[in-house]
Design an enzyme around this catalytic site. Structure first.
Site, PDB file in Angstrom:
ATOM      1  N   ASN A  21      -6.057   7.845  -1.895  1.00 43.62           N
ATOM      2  CA  ASN A  21      -5.594   6.317  -1.669  1.00 43.62           C
ATOM      3  C   ASN A  21      -6.436   5.655  -0.865  1.00 43.62           C
ATOM      4  O   ASN A  21      -6.440   5.718   0.414  1.00 43.62           O
ATOM      5  CB  ASN A  21      -4.058   6.175  -1.233  1.00 43.62           C
ATOM      6  N   TYR A  41       5.435  -1.862  -0.385  1.00 44.47           N
ATOM      7  CA  TYR A  41       5.089  -0.216  -0.111  1.00 44.47           C
ATOM      8  C   TYR A  41       6.108   0.566   0.526  1.00 44.47           C
ATOM      9  O   TYR A  41       6.222   1.776   0.677  1.00 44.47           O
ATOM     10  CB  TYR A  41       4.055  -0.408   1.179  1.00 44.47           C
ATOM     11  N   PRO A  75      -7.690   2.380   4.653  1.00 49.67           N
ATOM     12  CA  PRO A  75      -7.362   1.411   5.563  1.00 49.67           C
ATOM     13  C   PRO A  75      -5.798   0.897   5.422  1.00 49.67           C
ATOM     14  O   PRO A  75      -5.388   0.636   4.482  1.00 49.67           O
ATOM     15  CB  PRO A  75      -8.260   0.208   5.422  1.00 49.67           C
ATOM     16  N   ASN A  76      -5.173   0.649   6.601  1.00 55.70           N
ATOM     17  CA  ASN A  76      -3.964   0.086   6.624  1.00 55.70           C
ATOM     18  C   ASN A  76      -2.481   0.971   6.118  1.00 55.70           C
ATOM     19  O   ASN A  76      -1.305   0.576   6.440  1.00 55.70           O
ATOM     20  CB  ASN A  76      -3.762  -1.151   6.019  1.00 55.70           C
ATOM     21  N   ARG A  97       4.424  -2.421   7.160  1.00 57.08           N
ATOM     22  CA  ARG A  97       3.733  -3.151   6.351  1.00 57.08           C
ATOM     23  C   ARG A  97       3.985  -3.621   5.116  1.00 57.08           C
ATOM     24  O   ARG A  97       4.405  -2.728   4.258  1.00 57.08           O
ATOM     25  CB  ARG A  97       2.271  -2.357   6.175  1.00 57.08           C
ATOM     26  N   ARG A 129      -0.055  -6.898  -9.715  1.00 53.52           N
ATOM     27  CA  ARG A 129      -0.171  -7.541  -8.534  1.00 53.52           C
ATOM     28  C   ARG A 129      -1.341  -8.706  -8.513  1.00 53.52           C
ATOM     29  O   ARG A 129      -1.596  -9.102  -9.652  1.00 53.52           O
ATOM     30  CB  ARG A 129      -0.347  -6.650  -7.130  1.00 53.52           C
ATOM     31  N   HIS A 182      -2.178   5.111  -5.917  1.00 49.73           N
ATOM     32  CA  HIS A 182      -1.651   3.989  -5.204  1.00 49.73           C
ATOM     33  C   HIS A 182      -0.056   3.929  -5.218  1.00 49.73           C
ATOM     34  O   HIS A 182       0.464   4.331  -6.198  1.00 49.73           O
ATOM     35  CB  HIS A 182      -2.122   2.373  -5.907  1.00 49.73           C
ATOM     36  N   ALA A 209      -7.796  -0.801   0.173  1.00 50.09           N
ATOM     37  CA  ALA A 209      -8.354  -2.177  -0.312  1.00 50.09           C
ATOM     38  C   ALA A 209      -9.639  -1.573  -0.857  1.00 50.09           C
ATOM     39  O   ALA A 209     -10.649  -2.398  -1.743  1.00 50.09           O
ATOM     40  CB  ALA A 209      -8.523  -3.114   0.472  1.00 50.09           C
ATOM     41  N   GLU A 259      -7.213   9.196  -7.875  1.00 48.06           N
ATOM     42  CA  GLU A 259      -7.073   7.964  -7.184  1.00 48.06           C
ATOM     43  C   GLU A 259      -5.549   7.781  -7.418  1.00 48.06           C
ATOM     44  O   GLU A 259      -4.969   7.803  -8.450  1.00 48.06           O
ATOM     45  CB  GLU A 259      -7.733   6.943  -8.143  1.00 48.06           C
TER      46      GLU A 259
HETATM   47  C1  DQA Z   1      -2.615   0.374  -2.407  1.00 51.55           C
HETATM   48  C2  DQA Z   1      -3.081  -0.879  -3.134  1.00 51.55           C
HETATM   49  C3  DQA Z   1      -4.190  -1.554  -2.700  1.00 51.55           C
HETATM   50  O1  DQA Z   1      -4.432  -2.648  -3.288  1.00 51.55           O
HETATM   51  C4  DQA Z   1      -4.102  -1.816  -1.108  1.00 51.55           C
HETATM   52  O2  DQA Z   1      -5.260  -2.699  -0.603  1.00 51.55           O
HETATM   53  C5  DQA Z   1      -3.498  -1.008  -0.244  1.00 51.55           C
HETATM   54  C6  DQA Z   1      -2.506   0.016  -0.915  1.00 51.55           C
HETATM   55  C7  DQA Z   1      -1.519   1.032  -2.749  1.00 51.55           C
HETATM   56  O3  DQA Z   1      -1.155   2.215  -2.216  1.00 51.55           O
HETATM   57  O4  DQA Z   1      -0.792   0.709  -3.518  1.00 51.55           O
HETATM   58  O5  DQA Z   1      -4.073  -0.881   0.958  1.00 51.55           O
HETATM   59  O6  DQA Z   1      -3.737   1.292  -2.369  1.00 51.55           O
END
Ligand code: DQA
Length: 144
Positions: free
Chosen positions: A74, A23, A10-11, A18, A107, A100, A77, A98
């Site tokens: 990735n 990011y 998501p996102n 964003r 954070r 990020h 959240a 995994e």
């Molecule tokens: C993320 C880190 C997560 O905490 C966050 O919710 C994201 C992006 C990252 O790529 O840094 O959506 O996965």
């Protein structure tokens, strides 16, 4: 030729607009292009998938188990609280790494917990898009 699936949660479709201070300024299309360039460099086939929906990500994890040799994930959240995504990773045999973009340990406290990390082959955090590239290299070089 190895086949790698990259799943973005998501996102992540809003990369570039964003929170660019966290990011970066590159958008999602640029990420996809760079992933394909990396796949060429590593001589692997690569598919990229993005969804804002937990169930769609789980369906993709399930279908990938017979189609791909490994997954870069990735989970956004969902990383921090989705036992359903965790169980889906645990249910499949191919390696999942995994990743990020941001350093989740630098954070908010809630980001320091990953419920998926224990069922992933490994985790890479904080290296921008480089987190994905290193995960692809790991799937090629260190995961059978
Ligand atoms: C993320 C880190 C997560 O905490 C966050 O919710 C994201 C992006 C990252 O790529 O840094 O959506 O996965």
């Amino acid at each position: 030729m190895k086949k790698i699936l990259v799943i973005n949660g998501p996102n992540l479709n809003l990369l570039g607009e964003r929170e660019p201070g966290i990011y970066g300024g590159d958008n999602y299309e640029t990420l996809c292009e760079k992933l394909m360039d990396k796949a060429d460099e590593l001589s692997v086939k690569c598919e990229v998938f993005q969804s804002n929906h937990e169930g769609a990500m789980i369906d993709k994890l399930h279908s990938a188990r017979t189609e791909f040799d490994g997954i870069v994930l990735n989970a956004g959240a969902f990383t921090h609280y989705s036992y359903a995504v965790r169980d889906a990773i645990a249910a499949i045999k191919i390696p999942v790494i995994e990743v990020h973009i941001s350093n989740v340990f630098a954070r908010e406290d809630f980001r320091k917990t990953s419920v998926i990390a224990p069922v992933c082959k490994g985790s890479i955090s904080g290296l921008g898009f480089g987190s994905y590239f290193l995960a692809m290299e790991a799937l090629v070089n260190y995961c059978g």
